[in-house]
Design an enzyme around this catalytic site. Sequence first.
Site, mmCIF file in Angstrom:
data_model
loop_
_atom_site.group_PDB
_atom_site.id
_atom_site.type_symbol
_atom_site.label_atom_id
_atom_site.label_comp_id
_atom_site.label_asym_id
_atom_site.label_seq_id
_atom_site.Cartn_x
_atom_site.Cartn_y
_atom_site.Cartn_z
ATOM 1 C CB SER A 55 -0.931 -0.032 1.217
ATOM 2 O OG SER A 55 -1.943 0.941 1.096
ATOM 3 C CG ASN A 56 -0.294 4.704 -1.424
ATOM 4 O OD1 ASN A 56 -0.939 5.547 -0.823
ATOM 5 N ND2 ASN A 56 -0.783 4.048 -2.477
#
Length: 233
Positions: A29-30
């Site tokens: 993810s980020n």
Amino acid sequence: LRPPDASGLKIAITAGPTLEPIDPVRYLSNHSSGKMGYALASAAAERGADVTLISGPVNLDTPPGVTRIDVNSALEMSEAANRLAEHIDVFIGCAAVADYRVAQAAEHKLKKTPGRDELTLTLVKNPDIIAEIAARPPASGRPYVVGFAAETRDLETYARDKLTRKKLDMIVANDVSQDGVGFGSDHNAALLLWRDADGSPSQRRELPTQTKPAMAAAILDIILGCLAKRHDT
Ligand code: C5P
């Protein structure tokens, strides 16, 4: 001066990160907080628009009056966006969509293998959601499409390239190398580039550092101004 009214407009906004599964307990993810997309949703709903947020996993309350569709992966976000596309007037892609996903997420939790110090994950490209929406033929219901670009250098060059390559109507470019703005922050500064009525990407406005709600209102004003002009021509 009263801000332009958005009643009667249907707007879909993607926001937050996407979460790409590796196995049942792990993901890629980020750090996107979703704050900018949520601020836009809130500002648009306050002006009377019918707003749907297509949201990745974030820690934010749904703004009053906004319909929220929760998704995890880019594929789920793409499906939700394409399902809505023909029913909306404006599509704003604010989400930080993962460019790649794990080719084949494991069905069971991956285990450490004794004696093996490396693990290779094969990634495949995710669909470019905003480019999919922008590529829709007008006859099948193509909304006005607004993208975001987070850059650390050559802001205008990269943003202009994205505007034309993805066939967007407008792009909001953020210089995320500046301290105190962008990802996770409550503030943002932006360069807006958009097309004029004849389609040439000649319009440009710099929005100085301000809170994300203030920036959302400013961006919305410009979008509504463009839609009004299109209507007049
Ligand atoms: O190419 P880049 O990721 O910088 O483009 C950013 C813009 O494209 C944002 O509006 C983002 O929401 C959108 N995007 C998307 N699907 C992707 C990648 C980016 O909709 N797979």
